[in-house]
Write an enzyme that holds these catalytic residues in place. Sequence first.
Site, mmCIF file in Angstrom:
data_model
loop_
_atom_site.group_PDB
_atom_site.id
_atom_site.type_symbol
_atom_site.label_atom_id
_atom_site.label_comp_id
_atom_site.label_asym_id
_atom_site.label_seq_id
_atom_site.Cartn_x
_atom_site.Cartn_y
_atom_site.Cartn_z
ATOM 1 C CE1 TYR A 173 0.177 -5.745 3.980
ATOM 2 C CE2 TYR A 173 -0.451 -5.877 6.289
ATOM 3 C CZ TYR A 173 -0.246 -5.138 5.138
ATOM 4 O OH TYR A 173 -0.462 -3.778 5.149
ATOM 5 C CB SER A 224 -0.934 -0.003 1.218
ATOM 6 O OG SER A 224 -0.198 -0.111 2.417
ATOM 7 C CD GLU A 258 -5.901 -3.937 -0.006
ATOM 8 O OE1 GLU A 258 -6.217 -4.175 1.172
ATOM 9 O OE2 GLU A 258 -4.865 -3.337 -0.330
#
Length: 237
Positions: free
Chosen positions: A202, A37, A182
């Site tokens: 992540y 992001s 997403e």
Amino acid sequence: MPHSEPALIDNDLDIVPVGMRSGDLLRRGDHALFGVSTGNSYFTRRCLAEVMAWAVDRFEVVDVVHADVALEAMLEAFGYERPAARRSAAKQLRGVRRRIKGALEDVGPDAGRVRVRPLSDFLDQPGYREVRAQVRTALQTDMELRSVRDAMAHQFLAKRLAPGALPLPAQTEAALDYVNAELPFFVDTPHILGVDSSVHCYHTVLALGRLLFGERPTGLLRPADTQGYAIVAACLA
């Protein structure tokens, strides 16, 4: 809390499979997905290079998807005039692409197996649209899923609002669009990208990851059997 295997230290990274199947999918090594992001200070060139080097060594294919959906709308909702919102969004995206490009240069020749695309590239692709339709249907009746989705959107907004301020409807709508775009990649990346299996990587467990990979007994929306999730945290030293 979702089931997690013990944390592993691999090339100075913390690797924690989340959910019952994720460890097996990590070892299988078909595909890894990294979402990046624009507003997250974690995504430096160094951190991206560390996780990319780890990924290309262990997976057949690696995809990096950087978020660009609803970015201009979010800026407009926070008071930017449209031309200024467009310029600011473009500047933020250039910064993200520059860091990703630099990280891949640091990885070296193996970086040729990493595909880098903006999230908006997928919006009209059949596989993505099919999974997104599945998500949209689930959000109509799965109150737990909707609550977590809404909480993530509000958490995203809270970082940009004055203390105690409530978001405007346009701000909420833009944040929901961002999270909705997403969500399909938490559910069935293999179907979207045409890979045999995939691990969504992540640096922390997002609320949607905690819910979907937590083996909850109820709920309409569940990840595909070939979809995994893992904490892959770099820059530990």
